[in-house]
Design a protein around this motif. Structure first.
Motif, PDB file in Angstrom:
ATOM      1  N   ASP A   1      -4.086  -7.733  15.954  1.00 50.29           N
ATOM      2  CA  ASP A   1      -5.382  -7.047  16.260  1.00 50.29           C
ATOM      3  C   ASP A   1      -6.320  -8.145  16.802  1.00 50.29           C
ATOM      4  O   ASP A   1      -6.571  -9.159  16.097  1.00 50.29           O
TER       5      ASP A   1
ATOM      6  N   ASP B   1       0.918  -1.142  -0.053  1.00 44.75           N
ATOM      7  CA  ASP B   1      -0.144  -0.052   0.203  1.00 44.75           C
ATOM      8  C   ASP B   1       0.821   1.385  -0.100  1.00 44.75           C
ATOM      9  O   ASP B   1       1.197   1.695   1.084  1.00 44.75           O
TER      10      ASP B   1
ATOM     11  N   ARG C   1      -2.175  -6.027  11.978  1.00 41.81           N
ATOM     12  CA  ARG C   1      -3.470  -6.756  11.514  1.00 41.81           C
ATOM     13  C   ARG C   1      -3.484  -8.088  12.176  1.00 41.81           C
ATOM     14  O   ARG C   1      -4.498  -8.762  12.360  1.00 41.81           O
TER      15      ARG C   1
ATOM     16  N   GLU D   1       1.884  -2.282   8.983  1.00 37.76           N
ATOM     17  CA  GLU D   1       0.123  -2.839   9.175  1.00 37.76           C
ATOM     18  C   GLU D   1       0.090  -4.317   9.292  1.00 37.76           C
ATOM     19  O   GLU D   1      -1.003  -4.712   9.834  1.00 37.76           O
TER      20      GLU D   1
ATOM     21  N   LEU E   1      -1.180   5.144  17.177  1.00 36.80           N
ATOM     22  CA  LEU E   1      -1.053   5.695  15.646  1.00 36.80           C
ATOM     23  C   LEU E   1      -0.234   6.858  15.533  1.00 36.80           C
ATOM     24  O   LEU E   1      -0.344   7.854  16.418  1.00 36.80           O
TER      25      LEU E   1
ATOM     26  N   ASN F   1      -2.418   3.750   3.616  1.00 38.80           N
ATOM     27  CA  ASN F   1      -3.846   3.739   4.432  1.00 38.80           C
ATOM     28  C   ASN F   1      -4.240   2.561   5.197  1.00 38.80           C
ATOM     29  O   ASN F   1      -4.417   1.407   4.612  1.00 38.80           O
ATOM     30  N   PHE F   2      -4.170   2.829   6.527  1.00 41.61           N
ATOM     31  CA  PHE F   2      -4.431   1.669   7.638  1.00 41.61           C
ATOM     32  C   PHE F   2      -6.176   1.414   7.626  1.00 41.61           C
ATOM     33  O   PHE F   2      -6.279   0.302   8.380  1.00 41.61           O
ATOM     34  N   ASN F   3      -6.868   2.240   6.798  1.00 39.34           N
ATOM     35  CA  ASN F   3      -8.261   1.884   6.965  1.00 39.34           C
ATOM     36  C   ASN F   3      -8.672   0.761   5.895  1.00 39.34           C
ATOM     37  O   ASN F   3      -9.891   0.153   6.294  1.00 39.34           O
ATOM     38  N   THR F   4      -7.862   0.272   5.272  1.00 34.69           N
ATOM     39  CA  THR F   4      -8.159  -0.665   4.377  1.00 34.69           C
ATOM     40  C   THR F   4      -7.168  -1.913   4.476  1.00 34.69           C
ATOM     41  O   THR F   4      -6.106  -1.486   4.770  1.00 34.69           O
ATOM     42  N   ASP F   5      -7.558  -3.122   4.173  1.00 33.82           N
ATOM     43  CA  ASP F   5      -6.427  -3.950   3.978  1.00 33.82           C
ATOM     44  C   ASP F   5      -6.368  -5.078   2.862  1.00 33.82           C
ATOM     45  O   ASP F   5      -5.842  -5.860   2.557  1.00 33.82           O
TER      46      ASP F   5
ATOM     47  N   GLN G   1      -1.142  10.226   6.671  1.00 33.77           N
ATOM     48  CA  GLN G   1      -1.928   9.211   7.243  1.00 33.77           C
ATOM     49  C   GLN G   1      -1.728   9.025   8.418  1.00 33.77           C
ATOM     50  O   GLN G   1      -0.721   9.185   9.148  1.00 33.77           O
ATOM     51  N   SER G   2      -2.544   8.362   9.288  1.00 34.03           N
ATOM     52  CA  SER G   2      -2.564   7.963  10.633  1.00 34.03           C
ATOM     53  C   SER G   2      -1.991   6.349  10.730  1.00 34.03           C
ATOM     54  O   SER G   2      -2.832   5.566  10.231  1.00 34.03           O
TER      55      SER G   2
END
Length: 239
Positions: free
Chosen positions: A168, A146, A165, A161, A175, A150-154, A181-182
């Protein structure tokens, strides 16, 4: 952006042998356990300038098939990734899963730890929790890198990340802002280990540190205090 990021990520401004020897890698691997988190640094890579702090890369040590079997992981439950995992790399067993510019894949320690600095950290979790984390990580094999962080999608994934993940919600990481990006940074993971090692509720503990002193050209095994001190090193340390 992807083309530029790939060029930056793969460009090394100085060509030389890694400070860490293959013999040191062999010793280090004997101390590792499946589920250990690795931080890796190679000096003189252009991408280091765009990432915060001394530590730019994170990876996951998954171990040998024999080690995984003891955790209850084998080809029957590891999914399609197992076929990629068991293929040797230049005659060496693949034991590390990481996200690089080519995507997420398995690599031999002789490849991934052929670097100038390596820090290993161990999550303070049960064997069952580590088993679940490794099985989850296997599912990301083959995912693209990536370049947007973008940590909001995988669907695409970066190095830190992948670790986040996999663990998690068992491990908690802070963050930080990077390139708009965060994200969770490798440096942040290292700081967590340095501050939590030996604490009653600490989630990460120090395992080993292959360090190279300023001005030196060969690595040595460092101490916990050296690990902590590395978190404050400048980006261009020993370059």
């Amino acid at each position: 952006q992807e083309i530029v990021s790939t060029i930056v990520g793969d460009t090394r401004m100085v060509s030389r042998k890694a400070f860490i020897s293959e013999a040191q890698i062999g010793v280090a691997v004997q101390r590792l356990e499946p589920g250990d988190i690795l931080l890796v640094r190679r000096n003189w890579y252009l991408s280091n300038a765009f990432l915060p702090g001394f530590w730019p890369h994170a990876a996951l040590y998954v171990g040998t098939p024999e080690e995984l079997q003891k955790l209850g992981i084998d080809k029957s439950n590891a999914g399609p990734a197992w076929e990629n995992y068991i293929v040797p790399e230049d005659g060496h067993q693949r034991v590390i899963l990481e996200a690089v510019s080519d995507g997420v894949g398995f690599y031999a320690a002789e490849h991934s730890m052929k670097a100038d600095y390596v820090l290993a950290m161990r999550p303070n979790l049960t064997r069952e929790e580590k088993r679940k984390a490794i099985l989850k990580a296997f599912k990301y094999d083959g995912h693209a890198y990536d370049f947007s962080f973008n940590f909001n999608t995988d669907d695409k994934i970066v190095c830190s990340e992948l670790v986040c993940r996999a663990y998690d919600p068992m491990l908690k990481f802070d963050l930080e802002p990077v390139l708009g990006q965060s994200v969770v940074t490798p440096l942040g993971m290292g700081r967590k280990c340095a501050s939590e090692h030996g604490q009653p509720n600490g989630q990460l503990k120090f395992v080993l540190f292959l360090d190279t002193a300023a001005g030196a050209t060969s690595a040595h095994f460092g101490r916990l205090q050296d690990c902590g001190a590395s978190m404050a090193r400048p980006k261009a340390f020993n370059e």
